[in-house]
Design a protein around this motif. Structure first.
Motif, PDB file in Angstrom:
ATOM      1  N   PRO A 187      30.056 -23.011  12.108  1.00  0.00           N
ATOM      2  CA  PRO A 187      29.347 -22.711  13.355  1.00  0.00           C
ATOM      3  C   PRO A 187      30.145 -23.013  14.613  1.00  0.00           C
ATOM      4  O   PRO A 187      30.012 -22.297  15.612  1.00  0.00           O
ATOM      5  CB  PRO A 187      28.093 -23.597  13.265  1.00  0.00           C
ATOM      6  N   ALA A 188      30.967 -24.055  14.595  1.00  0.00           N
ATOM      7  CA  ALA A 188      31.729 -24.404  15.795  1.00  0.00           C
ATOM      8  C   ALA A 188      32.685 -23.281  16.182  1.00  0.00           C
ATOM      9  O   ALA A 188      32.858 -22.972  17.377  1.00  0.00           O
ATOM     10  CB  ALA A 188      32.501 -25.707  15.565  1.00  0.00           C
ATOM     11  N   LEU A 189      33.324 -22.660  15.208  1.00  0.00           N
ATOM     12  CA  LEU A 189      34.229 -21.549  15.496  1.00  0.00           C
ATOM     13  C   LEU A 189      33.451 -20.341  16.004  1.00  0.00           C
ATOM     14  O   LEU A 189      33.888 -19.650  16.936  1.00  0.00           O
ATOM     15  CB  LEU A 189      35.020 -21.186  14.242  1.00  0.00           C
ATOM     16  N   VAL A 190      32.285 -20.080  15.427  1.00  0.00           N
ATOM     17  CA  VAL A 190      31.453 -18.976  15.891  1.00  0.00           C
ATOM     18  C   VAL A 190      31.009 -19.214  17.327  1.00  0.00           C
ATOM     19  O   VAL A 190      30.981 -18.286  18.150  1.00  0.00           O
ATOM     20  CB  VAL A 190      30.239 -18.804  14.956  1.00  0.00           C
ATOM     21  N   GLU A 191      30.688 -20.449  17.666  1.00  0.00           N
ATOM     22  CA  GLU A 191      30.304 -20.762  19.044  1.00  0.00           C
ATOM     23  C   GLU A 191      31.464 -20.517  20.008  1.00  0.00           C
ATOM     24  O   GLU A 191      31.276 -19.973  21.104  1.00  0.00           O
ATOM     25  CB  GLU A 191      29.848 -22.217  19.136  1.00  0.00           C
ATOM     26  N   GLU A 192      32.677 -20.903  19.599  1.00  0.00           N
ATOM     27  CA  GLU A 192      33.849 -20.653  20.441  1.00  0.00           C
ATOM     28  C   GLU A 192      34.055 -19.154  20.657  1.00  0.00           C
ATOM     29  O   GLU A 192      34.317 -18.699  21.773  1.00  0.00           O
ATOM     30  CB  GLU A 192      35.089 -21.277  19.795  1.00  0.00           C
ATOM     31  N   GLY A 239      31.455 -17.795  23.075  1.00  0.00           N
ATOM     32  CA  GLY A 239      31.762 -18.158  24.450  1.00  0.00           C
ATOM     33  C   GLY A 239      32.758 -17.197  25.078  1.00  0.00           C
ATOM     34  O   GLY A 239      32.625 -16.818  26.251  1.00  0.00           O
ATOM     35  N   ARG A 240      33.744 -16.795  24.306  1.00  0.00           N
ATOM     36  CA  ARG A 240      34.728 -15.824  24.812  1.00  0.00           C
ATOM     37  C   ARG A 240      34.089 -14.462  25.061  1.00  0.00           C
ATOM     38  O   ARG A 240      34.357 -13.812  26.066  1.00  0.00           O
ATOM     39  CB  ARG A 240      35.890 -15.693  23.824  1.00  0.00           C
ATOM     40  N   ILE A 241      33.243 -14.043  24.127  1.00  0.00           N
ATOM     41  CA  ILE A 241      32.547 -12.768  24.313  1.00  0.00           C
ATOM     42  C   ILE A 241      31.710 -12.815  25.581  1.00  0.00           C
ATOM     43  O   ILE A 241      31.716 -11.887  26.400  1.00  0.00           O
ATOM     44  CB  ILE A 241      31.665 -12.461  23.092  1.00  0.00           C
ATOM     45  N   GLY A 242      30.972 -13.903  25.767  1.00  0.00           N
ATOM     46  CA  GLY A 242      30.118 -14.037  26.941  1.00  0.00           C
ATOM     47  C   GLY A 242      30.890 -14.041  28.242  1.00  0.00           C
ATOM     48  O   GLY A 242      30.489 -13.401  29.227  1.00  0.00           O
ATOM     49  N   ARG A 274      24.461 -20.474  21.566  1.00  0.00           N
ATOM     50  CA  ARG A 274      24.979 -21.494  22.487  1.00  0.00           C
ATOM     51  C   ARG A 274      26.244 -21.019  23.187  1.00  0.00           C
ATOM     52  O   ARG A 274      26.435 -21.243  24.392  1.00  0.00           O
ATOM     53  CB  ARG A 274      25.248 -22.798  21.732  1.00  0.00           C
ATOM     54  N   GLY A 275      27.126 -20.373  22.426  1.00  0.00           N
ATOM     55  CA  GLY A 275      28.352 -19.870  23.034  1.00  0.00           C
ATOM     56  C   GLY A 275      28.091 -18.811  24.073  1.00  0.00           C
ATOM     57  O   GLY A 275      28.651 -18.846  25.178  1.00  0.00           O
ATOM     58  N   LEU A 276      27.236 -17.863  23.761  1.00  0.00           N
ATOM     59  CA  LEU A 276      26.932 -16.775  24.695  1.00  0.00           C
ATOM     60  C   LEU A 276      26.239 -17.315  25.942  1.00  0.00           C
ATOM     61  O   LEU A 276      26.592 -16.967  27.078  1.00  0.00           O
ATOM     62  CB  LEU A 276      26.047 -15.740  23.999  1.00  0.00           C
ATOM     63  N   GLU A 277      25.251 -18.184  25.734  1.00  0.00           N
ATOM     64  CA  GLU A 277      24.501 -18.726  26.864  1.00  0.00           C
ATOM     65  C   GLU A 277      25.373 -19.635  27.727  1.00  0.00           C
ATOM     66  O   GLU A 277      25.163 -19.729  28.941  1.00  0.00           O
ATOM     67  CB  GLU A 277      23.272 -19.490  26.358  1.00  0.00           C
ATOM     68  N   SER A 278      26.371 -20.285  27.144  1.00  0.00           N
ATOM     69  CA  SER A 278      27.257 -21.155  27.933  1.00  0.00           C
ATOM     70  C   SER A 278      28.042 -20.368  28.971  1.00  0.00           C
ATOM     71  O   SER A 278      28.512 -20.935  29.971  1.00  0.00           O
ATOM     72  CB  SER A 278      28.235 -21.896  27.012  1.00  0.00           C
ATOM     73  N   ALA A 279      28.188 -19.065  28.738  1.00  0.00           N
ATOM     74  CA  ALA A 279      28.901 -18.201  29.682  1.00  0.00           C
ATOM     75  C   ALA A 279      27.964 -17.571  30.705  1.00  0.00           C
ATOM     76  O   ALA A 279      28.394 -16.755  31.521  1.00  0.00           O
ATOM     77  CB  ALA A 279      29.642 -17.110  28.918  1.00  0.00           C
ATOM     78  N   GLY A 331      19.493 -23.312  19.922  1.00  0.00           N
ATOM     79  CA  GLY A 331      20.470 -22.470  20.596  1.00  0.00           C
ATOM     80  C   GLY A 331      20.158 -22.240  22.059  1.00  0.00           C
ATOM     81  O   GLY A 331      21.057 -22.105  22.881  1.00  0.00           O
ATOM     82  N   GLY A 332      18.864 -22.185  22.395  1.00  0.00           N
ATOM     83  CA  GLY A 332      18.481 -21.952  23.782  1.00  0.00           C
ATOM     84  C   GLY A 332      18.470 -20.499  24.190  1.00  0.00           C
ATOM     85  O   GLY A 332      18.658 -20.177  25.373  1.00  0.00           O
ATOM     86  N   ALA A 333      18.209 -19.600  23.257  1.00  0.00           N
ATOM     87  CA  ALA A 333      18.156 -18.174  23.589  1.00  0.00           C
ATOM     88  C   ALA A 333      17.045 -17.907  24.604  1.00  0.00           C
ATOM     89  O   ALA A 333      15.961 -18.479  24.522  1.00  0.00           O
ATOM     90  CB  ALA A 333      17.927 -17.340  22.340  1.00  0.00           C
ATOM     91  N   ARG A 334      17.311 -17.002  25.531  1.00  0.00           N
ATOM     92  CA  ARG A 334      16.358 -16.714  26.604  1.00  0.00           C
ATOM     93  C   ARG A 334      15.693 -15.341  26.483  1.00  0.00           C
ATOM     94  O   ARG A 334      14.942 -14.941  27.369  1.00  0.00           O
ATOM     95  CB  ARG A 334      17.045 -16.835  27.962  1.00  0.00           C
ATOM     96  N   SER A 335      15.960 -14.637  25.383  1.00  0.00           N
ATOM     97  CA  SER A 335      15.326 -13.337  25.215  1.00  0.00           C
ATOM     98  C   SER A 335      15.155 -13.052  23.728  1.00  0.00           C
ATOM     99  O   SER A 335      15.905 -13.568  22.891  1.00  0.00           O
ATOM    100  CB  SER A 335      16.159 -12.232  25.867  1.00  0.00           C
ATOM    101  N   VAL A 336      14.174 -12.241  23.419  1.00  0.00           N
ATOM    102  CA  VAL A 336      13.872 -11.838  22.053  1.00  0.00           C
ATOM    103  C   VAL A 336      13.610 -10.339  22.049  1.00  0.00           C
ATOM    104  O   VAL A 336      12.958  -9.818  22.959  1.00  0.00           O
ATOM    105  CB  VAL A 336      12.641 -12.587  21.506  1.00  0.00           C
ATOM    106  N   MET A 337      14.123  -9.643  21.049  1.00  0.00           N
ATOM    107  CA  MET A 337      13.873  -8.208  20.901  1.00  0.00           C
ATOM    108  C   MET A 337      12.904  -7.991  19.748  1.00  0.00           C
ATOM    109  O   MET A 337      13.138  -8.460  18.630  1.00  0.00           O
ATOM    110  CB  MET A 337      15.175  -7.455  20.620  1.00  0.00           C
ATOM    111  N   ALA A 338      11.810  -7.277  20.005  1.00  0.00           N
ATOM    112  CA  ALA A 338      10.841  -6.966  18.962  1.00  0.00           C
ATOM    113  C   ALA A 338      11.431  -5.967  17.976  1.00  0.00           C
ATOM    114  O   ALA A 338      12.188  -5.074  18.340  1.00  0.00           O
ATOM    115  CB  ALA A 338       9.563  -6.410  19.579  1.00  0.00           C
ATOM    116  N   ALA A 339      11.064  -6.117  16.708  1.00  0.00           N
ATOM    117  CA  ALA A 339      11.586  -5.256  15.658  1.00  0.00           C
ATOM    118  C   ALA A 339      10.926  -3.879  15.680  1.00  0.00           C
ATOM    119  O   ALA A 339       9.809  -3.719  16.169  1.00  0.00           O
ATOM    120  CB  ALA A 339      11.381  -5.907  14.296  1.00  0.00           C
ATOM    121  N   TYR A 340      11.605  -2.903  15.092  1.00  0.00           N
ATOM    122  CA  TYR A 340      11.041  -1.566  14.939  1.00  0.00           C
ATOM    123  C   TYR A 340       9.902  -1.532  13.918  1.00  0.00           C
ATOM    124  O   TYR A 340       8.999  -0.703  14.005  1.00  0.00           O
ATOM    125  CB  TYR A 340      12.112  -0.591  14.419  1.00  0.00           C
ATOM    126  N   THR A 341       9.986  -2.394  12.931  1.00  0.00           N
ATOM    127  CA  THR A 341       9.165  -2.244  11.742  1.00  0.00           C
ATOM    128  C   THR A 341       7.730  -2.697  11.938  1.00  0.00           C
ATOM    129  O   THR A 341       7.381  -3.325  12.936  1.00  0.00           O
ATOM    130  CB  THR A 341       9.787  -3.040  10.591  1.00  0.00           C
TER     131      THR A 341
END
Length: 774
Positions: free
Chosen positions: A136-141, A144-147, A194-199, A245-255
């Motif tokens: 997970p630590a590498l995925v977070e890094e 963060g770059r993507i964000g 966490r990585g995305l939100e940190s950016a 993680g602290g996500a600030r949005s959720v997308m509803a599923a199609y199904t």
């Protein structure tokens, strides 16, 4: 000049938004509830289902006088130079702010499932590869770059990660998932968030909820998961990504689940998500999902009825473009058929998030576009390489054929060896959009496996032929493939998927399959190569696992890489050459046979092999499996291995288990210690084993580390017959293992005390400590 309260950053966000809402007309409030997709295709060649039917005409200049909630995929719709794209986005935002009474910019959102889906942006490995790293630590890094790249060009929101837990390996979107276990999905996705939100990017969790449980593995098919499966398998990753993680949005599923579409489900989107879990962010629709309430689900008769159902359920923003939340909705509110309180509720949530992002501040334009943009920096590529290298799974190497000798004769055969797109999933820009623009350069450098292997082993004699296509039935290339193999010391067969969208590939969104046989005639090609008697190394570049039992014991070695991204060629070649010691572990089981058993390891007793059926669902390679070029010794287990000597803890207690792991080989490597829970007796059937903790250990030769798992009784909780989540008293087993089926040590526990109901406060994560050993 007096600043209106809603412009004053010193005031609380709620105060500012309440003041702003009091000044807005109904039309201006509704305008905050939809996005606009400028430049989307209407000719059937788009990147979303039914896109050509769902896009509507509108007058842009007139529309933005009311304001605008979101701008859809300014970078991810067509190839655009990122520097010019950032400038164009900034100009669009200026037009929006100048046109409306309040000067509020739109939220710009983009896809970022395997990196920022933009021309020239780094194409990272797909999420299934993140799961294979168990890191997970590498995925977070990486996130963060993507964000930071997205934020640098004016983007505010990313539509990722996908938290769907794989339930049927035939589903096309397996490549977009992190794996078949909710704990692995939850921990890795939380790190990405966490990585995305940190950016400063709003992370959007997809797809809430049940999408991966569609019947028959068909995209958008009805979900027939039971209430306990839904509660104990589907939902936990979302709860973890919100809480940890602290996500600030959720997308509803199609199904739809049991007849209720997720986009019209007030229990799911309001009662559970907000009232029970305490979520305060925004809920967005999946693309065109509101109109699907009318056209596909048939629970609404008009777009206005769809809008009413979605608003009442809790969807705040219609994506990707205006269809249901427009003038007709305004008219329905004025007529009294839709309560204005629903519009006010959604608008308040949208504006609170815009306030958090600084979009209500007068100086928002300080976030000006840079003069030049590099979305594929050397730092990005280095991280992409690390993720790719850690994700490669060595499935088998029974006789030590790998690493390949440096001066050997190698016949590389297969349709994935010389194609750069073999490295990419369907949400990487070159696959997602670029294939529709063949006249435009790819925008990033993607070495093929063939070129990378030649670079890794410059003294080897390497020949190449495709042998066959990915899906095409033509076998005319078999003869040359067999000839090249017979001339070599070893044959490297590079097989797998071509990722695409809606039937344009063998893996990806809308590319579901009937069984788990290798696509096309690739299996027959592999048979022909094996029959030469020359040792064959199978390399799979895929978006899902395929059945390999047909070749069990017949291969010299087998390597699995799940669409490893732009640096995947060097990563896989590094494993073949020995420069990289493979450390990936399977986030999904590899089946033995292709038909009828799209099995995942989370099975209760009757889901396992037994005398009651002639079908054996046992996988060829289990969840968590992976082989290394070095060896590890596990010792000094501190717990217990003998039934009857176990510890007793309360149903609210905790217990530590630990062991020492030593690298006993002659090269550095990584071991992944996995903690599984077995519940012998429960009030409802439980999975025979399920992952509740893991720790990746990087060890030099001779180095040893002690890993301690701090298990809490909350991790044994499940949903009982009444729908409560409970911790029950009774026996438990904690199994330390190298995979879901290879157990090394077992700790026997007895939980004592009353049945304890747990809620949102329960522990979701098993803490681990890593320390040196004497």
């Amino acid at each position: 000049m007096t600043t209106a309260p809603w412009r004053d950053p010193a005031l609380p966000a709620a105060t500012r938004v309440d003041d702003l809402l009091s000044r807005m007309t109904l039309e201006e409030k509704v305008a905050q509830l939809y996005g606009v997709w400028v430049g989307a295709a209407t000719d059937g060649g788009g990147v979303a289902p039914h896109q050509e039917q769902m896009n509507t005409d509108y007058d842009w200049d007139e529309l933005i006088t009311l304001g605008l909630g979101q701008l859809t995929r300014s970078f991810g719709t067509a190839p655009v130079d990122p520097t010019l794209g950032a400038q164009a986005l900034a100009r669009a935002q200026r037009r929006i702010t100048e046109a409306g009474r309040f000067g509020i910019p739109a939220v710009a959102h983009e896809e970022c499932l395997a990196g920022f889906t933009a021309w020239g942006a780094t194409a990272y490995p797909v999420p299934l590869a993140w799961g294979a790293t168990f890191d997970p630590a590498l995925v977070e890094e990486m996130a963060g770059r993507i964000g930071r790249d997205m934020r640098s060009v004016g983007v505010h929101q990313g539509l990722a990660p996908v938290l769907d837990v794989v339930r049927d390996l035939r589903w096309g979107r397996v490549e977009e998932t992190i794996g078949e276990d909710p704990y692995l999905v939850g921990t890795v996705s939380s790190a990405y968030v966490r990585g995305l939100e940190s950016a400063g990017i709003v992370s959007t969790l997809k797809h809430f909820a049940g999408y991966a449980s569609s019947s028959g593995a068909r995209n958008l098919a009805p979900v027939r998961a039971g209430t306990r499966e839904f509660a104990d398998v589907t939902l936990p990753p979302f709860e973890m990504a919100l809480r940890e993680g602290g996500a600030r949005s959720v997308m509803a599923a199609y199904t739809e689940t049991d007849g209720v579409p997720a986009s019209a489900d007030p229990y799911l989107l309001t009662e559970l998500l907000r009232d029970q879990w305490g979520f305060t962010g925004t809920v967005v629709s999946d693309y065109f999902a509101l109109d699907f309430l009318q056209t596909l689900h048939r629970v609404a008769g008009t777009p206005t009825e769809s809008a009413h159902l979605a608003l009442a359920a809790g969807i705040d923003v219609e994506l990707p473009t205006l269809k249901c939340y427009g003038k007709e909705l305004v008219a329905a509110v004025r007529e009294g058929t839709v309560a204005q309180s629903l519009v006010d509720r959604a608008a308040r949530r949208v504006l609170l998030q815009k306030c958090e992002l600084g979009l209500l501040d007068e100086d928002w334009a300080a976030d000006a576009p840079p003069e030049s943009v590099d979305l594929d920096s050397a730092g990005n590529r280095a991280v992409a390489r690390r993720v790719a290298e850690e994700s490669v799974v060595l499935l088998a190497n029974p006789d030590g054929l790998l690493p390949l000798a440096p001066e050997t004769r190698i016949a590389v055969v297969g349709p994935r060896a010389a194609d750069a797109l073999a490295m990419l999933g369907c949400y990487s820009f070159p696959s997602h959009v670029g294939t529709q623009h063949p006249e435009v350069p790819m925008g990033i450098e993607i070495p093929t496996l063939l070129d990378s292997l030649r670079g890794e082993l410059p003294d080897a004699k390497v020949t190449f032929t495709e042998g066959c296509g990915v899906l095409e039935p033509d076998t005319s290339g078999f003869e040359e493939a067999v000839a090249r193999a017979r001339e070599a010391d070893v044959c490297v067969a590079v097989l797998g998927d071509r990722s695409g969208l809606f039937g344009r590939g063998t893996s990806g969104e809308g590319c579901d399959v009937a069984d788990l046989a290798l696509p096309g005639v690739q299996g027959e090609l592999l048979d022909a190569l094996v029959e030469t008697g020359v040792p064959v190394v199978l390399v799979l570049l895929t978006g899902r696992p395929y059945a390999l039992g047909r070749w069990d014991g017949r291969l010299g070695a087998a390597v699995q890489a799940f669409f490893p991204g732009e640096e995947g060629g060097p990563a896989v070649a590094g494993v073949l050459s020995g420069r990289v010691n493979p450390s990936g572990r399977l986030p999904v089981s590899v089946p033995r046979g292709p038909g009828g058993q799209p099995w995942t390891y989370l099975q209760p007793p009757l889901g396992l092999a037994g005398e009651v059926s002639s079908l054996d669902p046992t996988p060829l390679y289990p969840f968590g499996h992976g082989v290394s070029y070095t060896t590890f010794a596990w010792s000094d287990f501190q717990g217990n291995d003998v039934i009857g000597t176990g510890a007793e803890i309360g149903t609210d207690g905790s217990y530590d288990v630990s062991l020492a792991v030593r690298n006993t080989g002659d090269r550095a490597g990584a071991e992944v210690v996995q903690l599984y829970l077995h519940d012998p007796v429960a009030s409802v059937t439980r999975p025979d084993v399920r992952l509740v903790g893991y720790q990746r250990l990087e060890l030099d030769p001779g180095e040893s580390r002690r890993v301690t798992f701090r298990f809490h009784a909350d991790l044994s909780a499940f949903t009982d017959r009444t729908g409560r989540r409970v911790v029950e008293p009774g026996a438990l087993e904690l199994r330390l293992a190298t995979s879901s089926s290879d157990v090394r040590h077992t700790a026997h526990l007895t939980l004592t005390g009353p049945v304890r109901e747990v809620g949102a406060e329960r522990r979701l994560h098993c803490e681990t400590d890593v320390s040196p050993t004497p």
